[in-house]
Design a protein around this motif. Structure first.
Motif, mmCIF file in Angstrom:
data_model
loop_
_atom_site.group_PDB
_atom_site.id
_atom_site.type_symbol
_atom_site.label_atom_id
_atom_site.label_comp_id
_atom_site.label_asym_id
_atom_site.label_seq_id
_atom_site.Cartn_x
_atom_site.Cartn_y
_atom_site.Cartn_z
ATOM 1 N N GLY A 79 0.788 -1.223 0.000
ATOM 2 C CA GLY A 79 0.000 0.000 0.000
ATOM 3 C C GLY A 79 0.818 1.270 0.000
ATOM 4 O O GLY A 79 0.307 2.353 0.266
ATOM 5 N N ARG A 80 2.120 1.162 -0.298
ATOM 6 C CA ARG A 80 2.996 2.340 -0.382
ATOM 7 C C ARG A 80 4.112 2.040 -1.369
ATOM 8 O O ARG A 80 4.407 0.882 -1.679
ATOM 9 N N GLY A 81 4.729 3.093 -1.849
ATOM 10 C CA GLY A 81 5.798 2.920 -2.816
ATOM 11 C C GLY A 81 7.137 2.652 -2.149
ATOM 12 O O GLY A 81 7.280 2.747 -0.927
ATOM 13 N N LEU A 82 8.130 2.352 -2.971
ATOM 14 C CA LEU A 82 9.483 2.084 -2.472
ATOM 15 C C LEU A 82 10.252 3.357 -2.153
ATOM 16 O O LEU A 82 11.131 3.351 -1.293
ATOM 17 N N GLY A 83 9.960 4.434 -2.878
ATOM 18 C CA GLY A 83 10.709 5.667 -2.667
ATOM 19 C C GLY A 83 11.460 6.088 -3.908
ATOM 20 O O GLY A 83 11.039 5.838 -5.039
ATOM 21 N N ASP A 84 12.622 6.705 -3.690
ATOM 22 C CA ASP A 84 13.367 7.366 -4.761
ATOM 23 C C ASP A 84 14.648 6.611 -5.101
ATOM 24 O O ASP A 84 15.543 6.478 -4.265
ATOM 25 N N THR A 85 14.746 6.137 -6.321
ATOM 26 C CA THR A 85 15.955 5.546 -6.903
ATOM 27 C C THR A 85 16.367 4.233 -6.230
ATOM 28 O O THR A 85 17.360 4.162 -5.513
ATOM 29 N N GLY A 86 15.586 3.203 -6.494
ATOM 30 C CA GLY A 86 15.949 1.858 -6.049
ATOM 31 C C GLY A 86 17.185 1.391 -6.790
ATOM 32 O O GLY A 86 17.204 1.373 -8.023
ATOM 33 N N ASN A 87 18.220 1.019 -6.042
ATOM 34 C CA ASN A 87 19.508 0.758 -6.676
ATOM 35 C C ASN A 87 19.939 -0.703 -6.674
ATOM 36 O O ASN A 87 20.675 -1.127 -7.548
ATOM 37 N N VAL A 99 17.588 -1.910 -1.748
ATOM 38 C CA VAL A 99 18.345 -0.713 -1.382
ATOM 39 C C VAL A 99 17.835 0.465 -2.210
ATOM 40 O O VAL A 99 17.870 0.430 -3.445
ATOM 41 N N VAL A 100 17.363 1.507 -1.510
ATOM 42 C CA VAL A 100 16.779 2.674 -2.177
ATOM 43 C C VAL A 100 17.665 3.880 -1.888
ATOM 44 O O VAL A 100 17.672 4.420 -0.780
ATOM 45 N N ASN A 101 18.401 4.297 -2.891
ATOM 46 C CA ASN A 101 19.506 5.230 -2.722
ATOM 47 C C ASN A 101 19.111 6.618 -2.239
ATOM 48 O O ASN A 101 19.546 7.077 -1.178
ATOM 49 N N VAL A 102 18.318 7.344 -2.999
ATOM 50 C CA VAL A 102 18.019 8.732 -2.666
ATOM 51 C C VAL A 102 17.141 8.833 -1.422
ATOM 52 O O VAL A 102 17.308 9.741 -0.596
ATOM 53 N N SER A 103 16.240 7.884 -1.244
ATOM 54 C CA SER A 103 15.419 7.860 -0.032
ATOM 55 C C SER A 103 16.229 7.442 1.190
ATOM 56 O O SER A 103 15.786 7.616 2.327
ATOM 57 N N SER A 104 17.407 6.860 0.950
ATOM 58 C CA SER A 104 18.319 6.418 2.001
ATOM 59 C C SER A 104 17.663 5.376 2.908
ATOM 60 O O SER A 104 17.734 5.465 4.141
ATOM 61 N N THR A 105 17.035 4.389 2.279
ATOM 62 C CA THR A 105 16.363 3.331 3.026
ATOM 63 C C THR A 105 16.758 1.958 2.488
ATOM 64 O O THR A 105 17.226 1.819 1.357
ATOM 65 N N VAL A 106 16.558 0.962 3.336
ATOM 66 C CA VAL A 106 16.654 -0.436 2.919
ATOM 67 C C VAL A 106 15.362 -1.114 3.345
ATOM 68 O O VAL A 106 15.007 -1.112 4.530
ATOM 69 N N GLU A 107 14.640 -1.643 2.369
ATOM 70 C CA GLU A 107 13.417 -2.391 2.659
ATOM 71 C C GLU A 107 13.777 -3.869 2.779
ATOM 72 O O GLU A 107 14.420 -4.430 1.893
ATOM 73 N N PHE A 123 20.613 6.904 8.110
ATOM 74 C CA PHE A 123 20.978 8.311 8.259
ATOM 75 C C PHE A 123 22.053 8.437 9.326
ATOM 76 O O PHE A 123 22.122 7.647 10.270
ATOM 77 N N ASP A 124 22.899 9.439 9.160
ATOM 78 C CA ASP A 124 23.859 9.818 10.195
ATOM 79 C C ASP A 124 23.294 11.071 10.835
ATOM 80 O O ASP A 124 23.450 12.172 10.300
ATOM 81 N N ASN A 125 22.594 10.896 11.956
ATOM 82 C CA ASN A 125 21.773 11.961 12.534
ATOM 83 C C ASN A 125 20.726 12.355 11.495
ATOM 84 O O ASN A 125 19.875 11.561 11.169
ATOM 85 N N THR A 126 20.824 13.541 10.916
ATOM 86 C CA THR A 126 19.823 13.947 9.918
ATOM 87 C C THR A 126 20.346 13.866 8.493
ATOM 88 O O THR A 126 19.624 14.196 7.550
ATOM 89 N N VAL A 127 21.583 13.420 8.329
ATOM 90 C CA VAL A 127 22.201 13.376 7.000
ATOM 91 C C VAL A 127 22.016 12.003 6.362
ATOM 92 O O VAL A 127 22.376 10.978 6.955
ATOM 93 N N ALA A 128 21.469 11.966 5.174
ATOM 94 C CA ALA A 128 21.246 10.705 4.472
ATOM 95 C C ALA A 128 22.581 10.062 4.101
ATOM 96 O O ALA A 128 23.462 10.730 3.549
ATOM 97 N N ARG A 129 22.709 8.771 4.387
ATOM 98 C CA ARG A 129 23.941 8.063 4.034
ATOM 99 C C ARG A 129 23.951 7.664 2.549
ATOM 100 O O ARG A 129 24.996 7.447 1.972
ATOM 101 N N GLN A 130 22.797 7.551 1.929
ATOM 102 C CA GLN A 130 22.659 7.185 0.519
ATOM 103 C C GLN A 130 23.201 5.780 0.221
ATOM 104 O O GLN A 130 24.234 5.617 -0.426
#
Length: 361
Positions: A79-87, A99-107, A123-130
């Protein structure tokens, strides 16, 4: 692959969504050759990057049993998308790691159903690790990120236990000879890319050395003879792409040579062969046993793949899957070739199809 790298680069409607997003694809429309009934494939996932900063990555799924194509299996199920730039996407045990690069997430999802188990924000605090790519060793998922680290994810608890410092903007990584090899691209440091591969001791989880390779290394794979293969992209001007072969016993460079390589091409190995995409859109085959060129183009029947983007081998059947990103703006395609290089069938994908994962029965 590397579309992101700028220079170089609701529940109530779920049933309706599922019906609307599933259809029978015209598999093999111009070919009478059937799919091998003895194949052990249950299905195949294609991770589509989408457009950079458009937040439209999708996960195409094809079911071999009922010939059903689902354009976005992840959204249909969750019911939701993966995010930005699945790599990157890989299956390890019963779980699938996306691994979703720009969203800085791993599903982390169930490999057979694509049902999300956990979404990790890197994230490193508020900075996306990408995050970029994932590999596995024992009970660990190892994930490179552009911030110069490899995250160590416990595959049971699904928690990050450590960040290993490596080189600049690491891309792909591979486990070989009980060590981790990481391609440090430095690709975001415009005009000053990296040219090293980090070696990580998988017992202590620390970097032990850096090996000098070609400028801007992005792709890496291991063969069955104890060597690691690295493709570096050069400087896109005077320094050409290069292939570097590393002996994993000594960590010495055995050989390095110029080659024609498409930007960000993956390199994959199977048996005695390695495969990668050339600058003129061919699938070149390299013999890892003799360390010589085997075929200038794997495709033997004249099938045209406009913009080859991703590669995957089915180790059981010898099939080679090649994704076609076409114009990077509209839906792409994935081709299946038999081990002789003849097209078996093709399927429609989402925008910029890159990484591929095969689900076994």
């Amino acid at each position: 692959m590397k579309q992101f790298k700028l220079k170089n680069l609701f529940i109530g409607a779920a049933a309706i969504t599922a019906l609307a997003s599933c259809h029978k694809d015209k598999i093999n429309p111009n070919d009478d050759k059937p799919i091998d009934p003895l194949t052990n494939k249950a299905g195949i996932y294609i991770l589509n990057q989408g457009a950079f900063n458009a937040n439209n990555s999708t996960l195409t799924y094809y079911n071999y049993a009922n010939k059903q194509l689902i354009p976005d299996k992840f959204k249909t199920i969750n019911g939701r998308g993966l995010g930005d730039t699945g790599n990157d996407i890989k299956i390890y045990g019963s779980k699938m790691y996306i691994v979703v690069n720009v969203s800085s997430t791993v599903e982390v999802a169930d490999a057979k159903t694509a049902k999300s188990i956990k979404k990790l924000d890197l994230f490193d605090n508020t900075v996306a690790r990408q995050p970029r790519s994932v590999a596995f060793y024992k009970n660990m998922a190892l994930i490179t990120s552009y911030d110069g680290t490899v995250a160590v994810l416990d595959t049971a608890s699904l928690t990050v236990t450590k960040y290993i410092k490596v080189g600049r903007n690491p891309e792909q990584l591979v486990v070989a000879n009980d060590k981790l090899y990481v391609a440090n691209s430095g690709g975001l440091d415009f005009g000053n890319p990296d040219k090293t591969v980090s070696v990580v001791d998988l017992n202590t989880l620390t970097e032990t050395k850096k090996i000098t390779v070609g400028l801007n290394p992005v792709s890496i794979a291991a063969d069955k003879y104890g060597d690691v293969y690295v493709i570096s992209m050069g400087d896109f001007d005077k320094i050409l792409p290069a292939l570097t072969i590393i002996n994993t016993t000594t960590d010495a460079v055995k050989k390095q040579s110029d080659l024609s390589a498409a930007y960000g091409t993956p390199i994959i190995t199977s048996g005695d062969f390695a495969y990668f995409i050339t600058a003129d859109n061919k699938i070149q085959v390299f013999n890892v046993k003799t360390e010589t060129l085997e075929k200038a183009n794997f495709i033997s029947d004249g099938t045209v793949v406009i913009t080859p983007f991703g590669l995957k081998i089915d180790e059981e059947t010898g099939e080679l899957f090649v994704t076609d990103a076409k114009d990077y703006k509209s839906n792409g395609e994935i081709f299946a070739f038999d081990k002789t290089g003849k097209k078996e069938y093709s399927l429609t994908t989402g925008i910029s199809p890159g990484a591929i994962a095969i689900v076994k029965k």
